[in-house]
Design a protein around this motif. Structure first.
Motif, short mmCIF file in Angstrom:
data_model
loop_
_atom_site.label_atom_id
_atom_site.label_comp_id
_atom_site.label_asym_id
_atom_site.label_seq_id
_atom_site.Cartn_x
_atom_site.Cartn_y
_atom_site.Cartn_z
N ILE A 72 5.29 -12.60 11.95
CA ILE A 72 5.62 -11.19 12.10
C ILE A 72 5.54 -10.49 10.75
CG2 ILE A 72 7.40 -9.54 12.79
CD1 ILE A 72 8.42 -11.62 14.76
N SER A 73 4.75 -9.42 10.69
CA SER A 73 4.59 -8.68 9.44
C SER A 73 4.08 -7.28 9.73
CB SER A 73 3.61 -9.41 8.52
OG SER A 73 3.41 -8.68 7.32
N SER A 74 4.52 -6.32 8.94
CA SER A 74 3.95 -4.97 9.05
C SER A 74 2.71 -4.84 8.19
CB SER A 74 4.99 -3.92 8.61
OG SER A 74 5.36 -4.13 7.27
N ARG A 75 2.41 -5.85 7.37
CA ARG A 75 1.27 -5.80 6.44
C ARG A 75 0.08 -6.52 7.07
NH1 ARG A 75 3.27 -4.52 1.00
NH2 ARG A 75 5.48 -4.06 1.23
N PHE A 76 -0.53 -5.87 8.03
CA PHE A 76 -1.60 -6.49 8.81
C PHE A 76 -2.75 -6.97 7.92
CE2 PHE A 76 -5.80 -5.42 10.75
CZ PHE A 76 -5.91 -6.57 11.52
N LEU A 77 -3.22 -6.12 7.01
CA LEU A 77 -4.38 -6.47 6.20
C LEU A 77 -4.12 -7.70 5.34
CD1 LEU A 77 -5.53 -2.90 5.10
CD2 LEU A 77 -6.45 -4.30 6.93
N HIS A 78 -2.90 -7.84 4.83
CA HIS A 78 -2.57 -9.01 4.03
C HIS A 78 -2.31 -10.23 4.90
CE1 HIS A 78 -1.75 -5.71 1.18
NE2 HIS A 78 -2.10 -6.58 0.26
N ALA A 79 -1.59 -10.04 6.00
CA ALA A 79 -1.26 -11.17 6.88
C ALA A 79 -2.51 -11.78 7.51
CB ALA A 79 -0.29 -10.71 7.96
N ARG A 143 -1.19 4.74 7.90
CA ARG A 143 -1.20 4.24 6.51
C ARG A 143 -1.19 2.72 6.46
NH1 ARG A 143 -0.50 8.10 2.75
NH2 ARG A 143 0.19 10.16 3.44
N TRP A 144 -0.34 2.08 7.25
CA TRP A 144 -0.24 0.62 7.20
C TRP A 144 -1.46 -0.05 7.81
CZ3 TRP A 144 2.62 -2.24 4.22
CH2 TRP A 144 3.78 -1.68 3.67
N LEU A 145 -2.03 0.53 8.82
CA LEU A 145 -3.23 -0.07 9.43
C LEU A 145 -4.44 0.02 8.51
CD1 LEU A 145 -3.05 1.06 13.17
CD2 LEU A 145 -2.98 -1.29 12.30
N THR A 146 -4.52 1.08 7.74
CA THR A 146 -5.69 1.29 6.88
C THR A 146 -5.46 0.86 5.44
OG1 THR A 146 -4.99 3.58 6.42
CG2 THR A 146 -6.48 3.23 8.29
N GLY A 147 -4.23 0.49 5.10
CA GLY A 147 -3.94 0.08 3.74
C GLY A 147 -3.81 1.23 2.77
N LYS A 148 -3.51 2.43 3.28
CA LYS A 148 -3.43 3.61 2.41
C LYS A 148 -1.99 4.13 2.31
CE LYS A 148 -8.20 5.16 2.76
NZ LYS A 148 -9.10 6.31 2.90
N GLN A 149 -1.07 3.22 2.00
CA GLN A 149 0.34 3.60 1.93
C GLN A 149 0.62 4.62 0.83
OE1 GLN A 149 -0.94 0.57 2.05
NE2 GLN A 149 0.37 -0.92 3.08
N ASP A 164 -10.00 2.40 15.44
CA ASP A 164 -10.94 1.28 15.61
C ASP A 164 -10.22 -0.05 15.42
OD1 ASP A 164 -13.02 3.02 16.07
OD2 ASP A 164 -13.81 2.95 14.03
N ILE A 165 -9.37 -0.14 14.41
CA ILE A 165 -8.62 -1.38 14.16
C ILE A 165 -7.70 -1.69 15.33
CG2 ILE A 165 -6.84 -2.43 12.71
CD1 ILE A 165 -8.05 -0.91 10.34
N LEU A 166 -7.02 -0.66 15.83
CA LEU A 166 -6.09 -0.86 16.94
C LEU A 166 -6.83 -1.36 18.18
CD1 LEU A 166 -3.05 -0.36 16.93
CD2 LEU A 166 -3.47 1.83 18.05
N LYS A 167 -8.00 -0.78 18.44
CA LYS A 167 -8.76 -1.16 19.64
C LYS A 167 -9.37 -2.55 19.52
CE LYS A 167 -12.46 0.37 22.72
NZ LYS A 167 -13.41 1.47 23.05
N LYS A 168 -9.90 -2.88 18.36
CA LYS A 168 -10.65 -4.13 18.21
C LYS A 168 -9.77 -5.33 17.89
CE LYS A 168 -14.83 -1.74 16.58
NZ LYS A 168 -15.74 -1.51 15.42
N LYS A 169 -8.61 -5.09 17.29
CA LYS A 169 -7.82 -6.19 16.76
C LYS A 169 -6.52 -6.47 17.50
CE LYS A 169 -10.65 -6.92 13.31
NZ LYS A 169 -11.47 -8.17 13.25
N ALA A 276 1.85 -11.06 14.68
CA ALA A 276 2.36 -9.81 15.20
C ALA A 276 2.47 -8.81 14.07
CB ALA A 276 3.73 -10.02 15.83
N VAL A 277 2.21 -7.56 14.38
CA VAL A 277 2.42 -6.50 13.40
C VAL A 277 3.31 -5.45 14.03
CG1 VAL A 277 1.34 -4.69 12.05
CG2 VAL A 277 0.22 -6.89 12.26
N LYS A 278 4.42 -5.17 13.38
CA LYS A 278 5.42 -4.24 13.93
C LYS A 278 5.12 -2.84 13.40
CE LYS A 278 10.43 -3.57 13.82
NZ LYS A 278 10.76 -2.80 12.64
N LEU A 279 4.73 -1.96 14.32
CA LEU A 279 4.43 -0.58 13.92
C LEU A 279 5.36 0.38 14.66
CD1 LEU A 279 0.53 -0.53 13.88
CD2 LEU A 279 2.10 -0.72 11.95
N ASP A 280 6.66 0.08 14.64
CA ASP A 280 7.56 0.96 15.37
C ASP A 280 8.39 1.79 14.41
OD1 ASP A 280 9.26 -0.87 14.36
OD2 ASP A 280 10.27 -1.33 16.23
#
Length: 280
Positions: A72-79, A143-149, A164-169, A276-280
Motif C-alpha cells: 500500500i502506497s500513495s507513491r504509485f510511480l515509485h512503488a 499530482r500524485w499520479l503524474t509525479g507533479k506534486q 490514461d494512467i488510471l485507465k491502463k494501470k 494498492a495506491v490510496k488516492l482518497d
C-alpha cells in the motif's frame, strides 16, 4: 477508504501487508525482512509510504521475498519500481470524491491535535479561510499520479496523463461504494473468502459507512465553499468523474468475462500478489 481496506486485508482476509502501518509495529530499520504479527493483522517490516522506504524495500527484494500479499502506497510511480516482468503486480486504487476529501481533511485537522500537520490556527478557522490558504493542497490525485506534486500549476496534458494512467494501470474502487468495491476487488484478485470472513468484512464496511456520514456538515452544490473548492481542484473533479465512468465500465467488462457471476460478499439487491495506491 484506505484505512477500511487495510483493516479488511489484515483482520478479515488475513493478508500480509506492507504500508506506513509497518512503522508502528515493526522494526523497519532491520537488516532482514520479516513478518510482524499485530492486532491489525500481519505486516512486513517495510514502510512503502515514502521514497526512502520504497528504496529500502527494493534493495531488500520485498516482492521477491514472497512475504507480502498487498503493498500500500500513495507513491504509485515509485512503488511500481518494486515489480518487474518476473514479479508482476495488479494495481488497484480507492478514490474519494475530491469535495468530500477536502472538507473531511479540514474538519479532521481542526480536531486532530495529535497529528504533526495540526496547527492551533485551524481551531477557529472557517472552511473558506482554509481553502484560500497557500499551503492547502490542490488537485492531489492528478499530482500524485503524474509525479507533479511540487508543480505550481497543472494543465490539461497533466489531466489527460492522469486519466490514461488510471485507465491502463488501475482497478478502480470508490470510497462512496465501499461494499461493492470490496466485493469486486475480491473477485478481481481471486482471493478466497471463507464463510467466517464475511461478517468481519461486512462489519468493517458498515462501520466506515457510518463514520463517513457523520464526520462533518454537508457542503451544498453551488455554495461559495463548493465553488471555491471546485476552482482549486478542477482537475481532480474531472478525474473523479472519469473514475466513476471507469468504475462502471470495468464492472461491465468483468461481469461479461465471468458470465455474470454474482456477488461473493454482498448479497443485497442494492449492492452493486498486488499493489494498492490510496488516492482518497
Amino acid at each position: 477508504g484506505g484505512t477500511t481496506l487495510k483493516h479488511i486485508f489484515g483482520k478479515c482476509l488475513h493478508l500480509t501487508q506492507a504500508s506506513r502501518t509497518s512503522t508502528d509495529y515493526c522494526d523497519v530499520e532491520s537488516e532482514d525482512l520479516h513478518v510482524c504479527h499485530t492486532r491489525l493483522g500481519d505486516f512486513v517490516n517495510a514502510d512503502t509510504s515514502d521514497n526512502d522506504g520504497i528504496q529500502r524495500a527494493l534493495n531488500m527484494k520485498l516482492v521477491d521475498s514472497g512475504l507480502v500479499d498487498v503493498i500500500i502506497s500513495s507513491r504509485f510511480l515509485h512503488a511500481a519500481s518494486l515489480f518487474d516482468e518476473s514479479h508482476a503486480g495488479r494495481a488497484f486504487t480507492v478514490i474519494r470524491d475530491p469535495l468530500e476529501r477536502a472538507v473531511s481533511t479540514f474538519y479532521y485537522l481542526k480536531e486532530a491535535d495529535w497529528e504533526r500537520t495540526h496547527k492551533d490556527i485551524f481551531n477557529d478557522m472557517t472552511l473558506m479561510e482554509y481553502i484560500h490558504r497557500d499551503d492547502t493542497g490542490s488537485d492531489w490525485m492528478v499530482r500524485w499520479l503524474t509525479g507533479k506534486q511540487s508543480e505550481p500549476v497543472l494543465n490539461e496534458k497533466d489531466l489527460k496523463l492522469a486519466k490514461d494512467i488510471l485507465k491502463k494501470k488501475f482497478f478502480i474502487l470508490l470510497t462512496e461504494e465501499m461494499a461493492t468495491s470490496v466485493d469486486r476487488l475480491i473477485q478481481y484478485m481471486g482471493w478466497e473468502v471463507k464463510d467466517e470472513y464475511r461478517d468481519c468484512i461486512h462489519n468493517n464496511v458498515a462501520k466506515a459507512s457510518r463514520h463517513n456520514k457523520s464526520v462533518h456538515p454537508d457542503i451544498n452544490v453551488g455554495s461559495k465553499e463548493y465553488l471555491a473548492l471546485k476552482s482549486r481542484n478542477r482537475y481532480d473533479f474531472e478525474l473523479y468523474d472519469y473514475a466513476l465512468k471507469l468504475f462502471q465500465e470495468q464492472w461491465a467488462v468483468g461481469n461479461e468475462r465471468d458470465g455474470g457471476t454474482g456477488s461473493t460478499i454482498n448479497q443485497e439487491p442494492s449492492a452493486s500478489s498486488a499493489t494498492a495506491v490510496k488516492l482518497d
